[in-house]
Design a protein around this motif. Structure first.
Motif, PDB file in Angstrom:
ATOM      1  N   LYS A   1     -44.743 -12.849  13.100  1.00  0.00           N
ATOM      2  CA  LYS A   1     -43.825 -13.873  12.592  1.00  0.00           C
ATOM      3  C   LYS A   1     -43.614 -13.723  11.084  1.00  0.00           C
ATOM      4  O   LYS A   1     -42.521 -13.986  10.569  1.00  0.00           O
ATOM      5  N   ALA A   2     -44.654 -13.293  10.381  1.00  0.00           N
ATOM      6  CA  ALA A   2     -44.509 -13.051   8.941  1.00  0.00           C
ATOM      7  C   ALA A   2     -43.530 -11.915   8.678  1.00  0.00           C
ATOM      8  O   ALA A   2     -42.709 -11.981   7.752  1.00  0.00           O
ATOM      9  N   LEU A   3     -43.602 -10.860   9.509  1.00  0.00           N
ATOM     10  CA  LEU A   3     -42.654  -9.755   9.357  1.00  0.00           C
ATOM     11  C   LEU A   3     -41.232 -10.206   9.657  1.00  0.00           C
ATOM     12  O   LEU A   3     -40.280  -9.818   8.968  1.00  0.00           O
ATOM     13  N   ARG A   4     -41.062 -11.018  10.693  1.00  0.00           N
ATOM     14  CA  ARG A   4     -39.738 -11.539  11.023  1.00  0.00           C
ATOM     15  C   ARG A   4     -39.193 -12.391   9.875  1.00  0.00           C
ATOM     16  O   ARG A   4     -38.012 -12.310   9.530  1.00  0.00           O
ATOM     17  N   ALA A   5     -40.059 -13.216   9.295  1.00  0.00           N
ATOM     18  CA  ALA A   5     -39.630 -14.048   8.175  1.00  0.00           C
ATOM     19  C   ALA A   5     -39.216 -13.200   6.985  1.00  0.00           C
ATOM     20  O   ALA A   5     -38.202 -13.472   6.319  1.00  0.00           O
ATOM     21  N   THR A   6     -39.976 -12.146   6.708  1.00  0.00           N
ATOM     22  CA  THR A   6     -39.643 -11.257   5.588  1.00  0.00           C
ATOM     23  C   THR A   6     -38.327 -10.537   5.843  1.00  0.00           C
ATOM     24  O   THR A   6     -37.527 -10.335   4.925  1.00  0.00           O
ATOM     25  N   ALA A   7     -38.103 -10.144   7.111  1.00  0.00           N
ATOM     26  CA  ALA A   7     -36.859  -9.460   7.458  1.00  0.00           C
ATOM     27  C   ALA A   7     -35.652 -10.377   7.302  1.00  0.00           C
ATOM     28  O   ALA A   7     -34.571  -9.947   6.891  1.00  0.00           O
ATOM     29  N   MET A   8     -35.831 -11.662   7.633  1.00  0.00           N
ATOM     30  CA  MET A   8     -34.707 -12.602   7.546  1.00  0.00           C
ATOM     31  C   MET A   8     -34.405 -13.007   6.108  1.00  0.00           C
ATOM     32  O   MET A   8     -33.249 -13.096   5.702  1.00  0.00           O
ATOM     33  N   ASN A   9     -35.458 -13.255   5.336  1.00  0.00           N
ATOM     34  CA  ASN A   9     -35.252 -13.724   3.958  1.00  0.00           C
ATOM     35  C   ASN A   9     -36.477 -13.366   3.137  1.00  0.00           C
ATOM     36  O   ASN A   9     -37.497 -14.045   3.189  1.00  0.00           O
ATOM     37  N   ARG A  10     -36.387 -12.265   2.382  1.00  0.00           N
ATOM     38  CA  ARG A  10     -37.542 -11.800   1.617  1.00  0.00           C
ATOM     39  C   ARG A  10     -37.958 -12.806   0.553  1.00  0.00           C
ATOM     40  O   ARG A  10     -39.147 -13.070   0.360  1.00  0.00           O
TER      41      ARG A  10
ATOM     42  N   ARG B   1     -41.544 -14.949   0.392  1.00  0.00           N
ATOM     43  CA  ARG B   1     -42.466 -14.941  -0.749  1.00  0.00           C
ATOM     44  C   ARG B   1     -42.791 -16.365  -1.188  1.00  0.00           C
ATOM     45  O   ARG B   1     -43.939 -16.674  -1.533  1.00  0.00           O
ATOM     46  N   LEU B   2     -41.782 -17.235  -1.186  1.00  0.00           N
ATOM     47  CA  LEU B   2     -42.014 -18.624  -1.580  1.00  0.00           C
ATOM     48  C   LEU B   2     -42.956 -19.336  -0.608  1.00  0.00           C
ATOM     49  O   LEU B   2     -43.656 -20.279  -0.985  1.00  0.00           O
ATOM     50  N   MET B   3     -42.993 -18.865   0.633  1.00  0.00           N
ATOM     51  CA  MET B   3     -43.891 -19.444   1.630  1.00  0.00           C
ATOM     52  C   MET B   3     -45.264 -18.779   1.627  1.00  0.00           C
ATOM     53  O   MET B   3     -46.100 -19.075   2.476  1.00  0.00           O
ATOM     54  N   GLY B   4     -45.492 -17.868   0.671  1.00  0.00           N
ATOM     55  CA  GLY B   4     -46.807 -17.254   0.530  1.00  0.00           C
ATOM     56  C   GLY B   4     -47.010 -15.971   1.306  1.00  0.00           C
ATOM     57  O   GLY B   4     -48.138 -15.492   1.429  1.00  0.00           O
ATOM     58  N   ILE B   5     -45.939 -15.390   1.851  1.00  0.00           N
ATOM     59  CA  ILE B   5     -46.053 -14.130   2.593  1.00  0.00           C
ATOM     60  C   ILE B   5     -45.944 -12.976   1.604  1.00  0.00           C
ATOM     61  O   ILE B   5     -44.942 -12.848   0.887  1.00  0.00           O
ATOM     62  N   SER B   6     -46.944 -12.150   1.549  1.00  0.00           N
ATOM     63  CA  SER B   6     -46.982 -11.046   0.594  1.00  0.00           C
ATOM     64  C   SER B   6     -45.984  -9.961   0.998  1.00  0.00           C
ATOM     65  O   SER B   6     -46.017  -9.452   2.125  1.00  0.00           O
ATOM     66  N   GLY B   7     -45.115  -9.589   0.058  1.00  0.00           N
ATOM     67  CA  GLY B   7     -44.179  -8.501   0.319  1.00  0.00           C
ATOM     68  C   GLY B   7     -44.889  -7.167   0.474  1.00  0.00           C
ATOM     69  O   GLY B   7     -44.480  -6.324   1.281  1.00  0.00           O
ATOM     70  N   THR B   8     -45.976  -6.985  -0.278  1.00  0.00           N
ATOM     71  CA  THR B   8     -46.754  -5.748  -0.165  1.00  0.00           C
ATOM     72  C   THR B   8     -47.399  -5.625   1.201  1.00  0.00           C
ATOM     73  O   THR B   8     -47.363  -4.562   1.837  1.00  0.00           O
ATOM     74  N   LEU B   9     -48.000  -6.731   1.680  1.00  0.00           N
ATOM     75  CA  LEU B   9     -48.620  -6.715   3.001  1.00  0.00           C
ATOM     76  C   LEU B   9     -47.573  -6.463   4.089  1.00  0.00           C
ATOM     77  O   LEU B   9     -47.823  -5.701   5.035  1.00  0.00           O
ATOM     78  N   ALA B  10     -46.393  -7.083   3.961  1.00  0.00           N
ATOM     79  CA  ALA B  10     -45.331  -6.873   4.944  1.00  0.00           C
ATOM     80  C   ALA B  10     -44.883  -5.415   4.958  1.00  0.00           C
ATOM     81  O   ALA B  10     -44.659  -4.828   6.023  1.00  0.00           O
ATOM     82  N   GLY B  11     -44.777  -4.810   3.767  1.00  0.00           N
ATOM     83  CA  GLY B  11     -44.398  -3.407   3.697  1.00  0.00           C
ATOM     84  C   GLY B  11     -45.443  -2.503   4.322  1.00  0.00           C
ATOM     85  O   GLY B  11     -45.117  -1.580   5.080  1.00  0.00           O
TER      86      GLY B  11
END
Length: 344
Positions: free
Chosen positions: A223-232, A236-246
């Motif tokens: 779900k974190a990956l889906r969230a990053t794909a929809m709106n990076r 990030r504002l929700m605390g999902i690390s862009g580095t971890l997603a990558g």
């Protein structure tokens, strides 16, 4: 062309299309999360197949040295950053993960002949040697320029692709390799013979697609990956690390590529540069899906496999041209339909 030939060609097309669908899904995932057009996806296909062939031949795969080299380089970079930040407790963990694990794998493979191991263990070892290369390449090549434009990321992808092809030639040589068939079972359906290896490829691809669907729908990281794909930015504002997603997206892409290479290794001879053409056909499927839609990308990849199979019967000399020409009307239609938006 009679019905029997049409069914045989359809069988080959579905088999190839299943592999292209997996690669198309991986390309869509990586682009949606990181904006990287991951040209080196095909190299993981070749590395997976050639690593398994080396293990079955009783040789020490060259990918172990690449794993050690990248791990040492990452350990040096991360260790230096940890010392600057006075995070000394992280240094043993960094050394263990990036250097200790590859050294353990190298020592185990040097002590035990992999050719004597059961096939499932050989496949697992091949995946352990190839899959970690995905996040390592992301850390070294893409993470430092993660906020750059899509064009810069594309140039980096081309550089990584050329480098990996050269490394593949160095490690595996110019000769192709093919692994023994996973199964010799065959089924007769009317006048058509259905090979068990073909059925295994299709079933394994479908199972992997279902596993990916469940991963994205049911797990927190999915779900974190889906969230990053929809709106990076929102992620990030929700605390999902862009580095971890990558890192996670590149790990999944490497897993899919290596597994695809292992699946097709008994069907076709794989050379050090074979992955580029295979990955490019998966990219055609991803383009049909607009590098955004997973179902459309998978359907487009299966269409590519069928088109390649039937065109090889009618015009074998031009089958590659026919397949890649498919991308022209798709791009034209999308360029006329889509509204151009300047990248920020």
């Amino acid at each position: 062309m009679n019905l029997q030939i049409a069914l045989l060609l359809g069988q080959d097309g579905l088999t190839n299309g299943a592999i292209y669908a997996l690669l198309a899904l991986a390309l869509v995932l990586v682009f949606a999360v990181t904006r990287v057009i991951f040209i080196p996806q095909g190299e993981f296909v070749a590395f997976g197949a050639l690593t398994l062939a080396s293990l079955q031949a009783g040789k020490l795969p060259g990918t172990i040295w690449l794993l050690l080299a990248l791990g040492t380089l990452i350990a040096a970079i991360e260790g230096s950053l940890a010392m600057r930040r006075r995070q000394f407790r992280r240094i043993p963990v960094i050394l263990l993960v990036n250097c200790g694990v590859p050294l353990l794998l190298a020592g185990g493979l040097a002590a035990i002949s992999a050719a004597t191991l059961p096939l499932p263990v050989q496949v697992l070892l091949a995946l352990l040697l190839v899959v970690p290369l995905g996040p390592m390449i992301y850390r070294l090549a893409y993470q430092p320029v993660a906020e750059a434009s899509v064009l810069v990321l594309l140039i980096v992808s081309v550089a990584v692709h050329v480098t990996l092809i050269g490394i593949g030639l160095l490690f595996f040589g110019a000769e192709g390799s093919r692994t023994p068939s996973f199964t010799d079972v065959s089924f007769e359906i009317g006048d058509t013979l259905l090979q068990g290896q073909t059925l295994l490829v299709v079933v394994a691809s479908v199972v992997l697609i279902i596993v990916l669907y469940l991963f994205f729908e049911r797990t927190l990281y999915g779900k974190a990956l889906r969230a990053t794909a929809m709106n990076r930015t929102g992620a990030r504002l929700m605390g999902i690390s862009g580095t971890l997603a990558g890192m996670l997206s590149f790990t999944l892409a490497a897993s899919i590529g290596a597994f695809s290479g292992i699946l097709i290794s008994p069907i076709t001879t794989i050379y050090y540069d074979s992955g580029f053409l295979i990955g490019l056909k998966g990219f055609v499927g991803a383009i049909i899906g607009g590098l955004a839609s997973y179902p459309v990308a998978a359907a487009g990849a299966i269409l590519v496999g069928l088109l390649e199979s039937y065109s090889s019967f009618w015009a074998s000399a031009f089958k590659e041209v026919i397949v890649f020409t498919l991308i022209i009307p798709v791009l034209l239609w999308r360029s006329l339909k889509a509204r151009h938006v300047e990248e920020e």
